[in-house]
Design a protein around this motif. Structure first.
Motif, PDB file in Angstrom:
ATOM      1  N   LEU A  51      33.023 -16.649  22.644  1.00 40.84           N
ATOM      2  CA  LEU A  51      33.203 -18.028  22.192  1.00 40.84           C
ATOM      3  C   LEU A  51      34.451 -18.173  21.328  1.00 40.84           C
ATOM      4  O   LEU A  51      35.171 -19.171  21.431  1.00 40.84           O
ATOM      5  N   ALA A  52      34.712 -17.200  20.472  1.00 46.53           N
ATOM      6  CA  ALA A  52      35.916 -17.258  19.645  1.00 46.53           C
ATOM      7  C   ALA A  52      37.162 -17.256  20.527  1.00 46.53           C
ATOM      8  O   ALA A  52      38.102 -18.025  20.292  1.00 46.53           O
ATOM      9  N   ARG A  53      37.180 -16.404  21.549  1.00 43.96           N
ATOM     10  CA  ARG A  53      38.323 -16.374  22.461  1.00 43.96           C
ATOM     11  C   ARG A  53      38.447 -17.708  23.199  1.00 43.96           C
ATOM     12  O   ARG A  53      39.554 -18.230  23.388  1.00 43.96           O
ATOM     13  N   ARG A  54      37.329 -18.256  23.585  1.00 43.58           N
ATOM     14  CA  ARG A  54      37.321 -19.550  24.283  1.00 43.58           C
ATOM     15  C   ARG A  54      37.929 -20.646  23.413  1.00 43.58           C
ATOM     16  O   ARG A  54      38.717 -21.477  23.881  1.00 43.58           O
ATOM     17  N   LEU A  55      37.594 -20.645  22.117  1.00 39.45           N
ATOM     18  CA  LEU A  55      38.108 -21.662  21.211  1.00 39.45           C
ATOM     19  C   LEU A  55      39.587 -21.444  20.913  1.00 39.45           C
ATOM     20  O   LEU A  55      40.339 -22.411  20.758  1.00 39.45           O
ATOM     21  N   VAL A  56      40.013 -20.205  20.808  1.00 42.74           N
ATOM     22  CA  VAL A  56      41.439 -19.929  20.590  1.00 42.74           C
ATOM     23  C   VAL A  56      42.261 -20.410  21.788  1.00 42.74           C
ATOM     24  O   VAL A  56      43.342 -20.988  21.627  1.00 42.74           O
ATOM     25  N   VAL A  93      45.304 -23.303  21.881  1.00 42.03           N
ATOM     26  CA  VAL A  93      46.634 -23.191  22.502  1.00 42.03           C
ATOM     27  C   VAL A  93      46.879 -24.361  23.446  1.00 42.03           C
ATOM     28  O   VAL A  93      47.954 -24.971  23.446  1.00 42.03           O
ATOM     29  N   ILE A  94      45.866 -24.691  24.252  1.00 37.81           N
ATOM     30  CA  ILE A  94      45.996 -25.838  25.156  1.00 37.81           C
ATOM     31  C   ILE A  94      46.265 -27.103  24.352  1.00 37.81           C
ATOM     32  O   ILE A  94      47.112 -27.927  24.712  1.00 37.81           O
ATOM     33  N   GLY A  95      45.549 -27.258  23.245  1.00 37.90           N
ATOM     34  CA  GLY A  95      45.719 -28.439  22.411  1.00 37.90           C
ATOM     35  C   GLY A  95      47.114 -28.531  21.814  1.00 37.90           C
ATOM     36  O   GLY A  95      47.713 -29.606  21.768  1.00 37.90           O
ATOM     37  N   LEU A  96      47.646 -27.416  21.348  1.00 40.72           N
ATOM     38  CA  LEU A  96      48.984 -27.422  20.767  1.00 40.72           C
ATOM     39  C   LEU A  96      50.033 -27.810  21.806  1.00 40.72           C
ATOM     40  O   LEU A  96      50.986 -28.542  21.500  1.00 40.72           O
ATOM     41  N   LEU A 124      39.655 -25.870  16.127  1.00 43.54           N
ATOM     42  CA  LEU A 124      39.597 -25.409  14.738  1.00 43.54           C
ATOM     43  C   LEU A 124      38.205 -25.629  14.135  1.00 43.54           C
ATOM     44  O   LEU A 124      37.666 -24.752  13.448  1.00 43.54           O
ATOM     45  N   ALA A 125      37.621 -26.802  14.393  1.00 47.40           N
ATOM     46  CA  ALA A 125      36.277 -27.067  13.878  1.00 47.40           C
ATOM     47  C   ALA A 125      35.261 -26.127  14.510  1.00 47.40           C
ATOM     48  O   ALA A 125      34.296 -25.700  13.858  1.00 47.40           O
ATOM     49  N   GLY A 126      35.474 -25.789  15.773  1.00 49.30           N
ATOM     50  CA  GLY A 126      34.575 -24.839  16.421  1.00 49.30           C
ATOM     51  C   GLY A 126      34.634 -23.471  15.770  1.00 49.30           C
ATOM     52  O   GLY A 126      33.605 -22.831  15.527  1.00 49.30           O
ATOM     53  N   LEU A 127      35.857 -23.019  15.465  1.00 54.22           N
ATOM     54  CA  LEU A 127      36.026 -21.706  14.841  1.00 54.22           C
ATOM     55  C   LEU A 127      35.490 -21.680  13.411  1.00 54.22           C
ATOM     56  O   LEU A 127      34.853 -20.710  12.992  1.00 54.22           O
ATOM     57  N   LEU A 128      35.753 -22.760  12.653  1.00 56.56           N
ATOM     58  CA  LEU A 128      35.418 -22.773  11.232  1.00 56.56           C
ATOM     59  C   LEU A 128      34.003 -23.250  10.932  1.00 56.56           C
ATOM     60  O   LEU A 128      33.435 -22.897   9.898  1.00 56.56           O
ATOM     61  N   TRP A 176      38.657 -24.219  35.443  1.00 56.01           N
ATOM     62  CA  TRP A 176      38.677 -22.889  36.060  1.00 56.01           C
ATOM     63  C   TRP A 176      39.584 -21.941  35.273  1.00 56.01           C
ATOM     64  O   TRP A 176      39.193 -20.798  34.983  1.00 56.01           O
ATOM     65  N   ALA A 177      40.786 -22.393  34.916  1.00 55.08           N
ATOM     66  CA  ALA A 177      41.702 -21.550  34.151  1.00 55.08           C
ATOM     67  C   ALA A 177      41.090 -21.179  32.801  1.00 55.08           C
ATOM     68  O   ALA A 177      41.185 -20.030  32.346  1.00 55.08           O
ATOM     69  N   TRP A 178      40.456 -22.161  32.150  1.00 54.52           N
ATOM     70  CA  TRP A 178      39.817 -21.914  30.851  1.00 54.52           C
ATOM     71  C   TRP A 178      38.703 -20.891  30.991  1.00 54.52           C
ATOM     72  O   TRP A 178      38.537 -19.989  30.159  1.00 54.52           O
TER      73      TRP A 178
END
Length: 348
Positions: free
Chosen positions: A95-100, A104-107, A123-127, A324-326
């Motif tokens: 999940l952490a990798r998924r959110l990171v 990147v996609i968001g940036l 960020l909210a998902g990670l924190l 699919w890429a995600w």
């Protein structure tokens, strides 16, 4: 600012909950209207013609659809966590990798769409969501309510997002999404309550009556009224409950057939909508709120294209391109994307 993003692809194992896909597709249509105003109308207006969103748009759409996406994000997080635990002994690492990856996609998306929310969700998902994942559903619900109360008063736009994500996670842990189809009576009661609250707020706004309770605390810009964000959330929940009730009527299958494919490809459609309205907006001459026919035409055109595209794509493929890429990057392995042809053997 109405910041929302769809987060999809929770089908790591087990059946999809189609009502969630339909809700996601519905929210995608609503947020498109606000994004067009913010990224096309007001971007042009800043150069010459100033203006505000029409009052109907403010009351019915502005900050009324990002709560839906936020709650669905939290629900998806909870479902993914449970299903990932069946596949790996370290589901939170996945999940952490998924959110990171989402960050990147968001940036990258931010370069075209300032104010987009993929970064905020990641960020909210990670924190918030990752630490919250160690708690049970009832405790998470209590935390969600506290975060909503505090966040809604501290930060304009983004403030309620952590609480809404936590609320969605709590609902998933309490198995609420899986019970939606069996709880028609409860959904109807919830619709009556939230619709009444939303109607009351609209009546106060139309009469220019000061809210009976305003709690302002120090924050960016001097603080935020609590009632405004709560009215948006109540309206969003009324929309959700109303749509769930409509799905139980004779028009339900048609609504689901139209909106569910859009919801399954919500990340793809959210990203592609930015490209579509930025390319099509200027040629249509949209540069003020007075260009209402063009604004409606652009909105309807994008929704039509994405609805058709989603239906046709999912006839041949399991996931949208971005989903699919995600998924592949999340699990760090290539996932099958094509559906087996009729008569062919199952894809391993």
């Amino acid at each position: 600012m109405d910041r929302a993003t769809p987060v999809d692809d929770v089908s790591t194992a087990g059946p999809r909950i189609h009502a969630l896909d339909t809700l996601r597709g519905f929210a995608l249509c609503g947020i498109l209207i606000i994004n067009i105003y913010q990224q096309v109308v007001f971007r042009g207006a800043a150069a010459g013609t100033a203006g505000r969103m029409p009052e109907a748009v403010q009351l019915l759409f502005y900050e009324r659809f990002y709560p839906i996406f936020s709650i669905l994000f939290g629900v998806g997080f909870g479902i993914f966590l449970r299903r990932a635990a069946l596949r790996t002994g370290r589901p939170r690492l996945v999940l952490a990798r998924r959110l990171v990856i989402l960050l990147v996609i968001g940036l990258l998306h931010f370069l075209l769409h300032p104010g987009e929310a993929l970064t905020a969700y990641a960020l909210a998902g990670l924190l918030v969501l990752l630490p919250l994942s160690y708690l049970g559903g009832r405790v998470a619900l209590a935390v969600a309510l506290v975060l909503l109360f505090i966040g809604a008063q501290l930060v304009v736009g983004y403030g309620p997002i952590p609480g809404l994500l936590a609320l969605g996670y709590a609902l998933a842990m309490l198995d609420v999404p899986a019970a939606l189809e069996r709880r028609t009576g409860r959904v109807a009661v919830a619709f009556a309550v939230f619709a009444t609250l939303a109607a009351a707020w609209i009546a106060l706004r139309l009469r220019d009556v000061a809210p009976p309770f305003v709690n302002v605390v120090g924050g960016p810009g001097g603080g935020v009224s609590l009632l405004g964000p709560l009215a948006g959330i109540a309206t969003a929940l009324a929309y959700c409950c109303g749509l769930l009730l409509l799905l139980r009527t004779p028009i339900g299958p048609g609504l689901s057939a139209l909106l569910s494919p859009m919801g399954r490809m919500a990340l793809t459609n959210y990203l592609s909508a930015t490209v579509l309205f930025l390319l099509a907006g200027p040629p249509l001459g949209i540069d003020s709120t007075g260009d209402l026919p063009a604004i409606i035409g652009l909105t309807a055109g994008i929704i039509t294209v994405q609805a058709a595209w989603s239906i046709l794509w999912l006839r041949r493929f399991r996931y949208g391109p971005a989903e699919w890429a995600w998924r592949c990057l999340t699990w760090w392995q290539r996932a099958p994307i094509r559906l087996p042809r009729p008569g062919a053997g199952a894809v391993s």
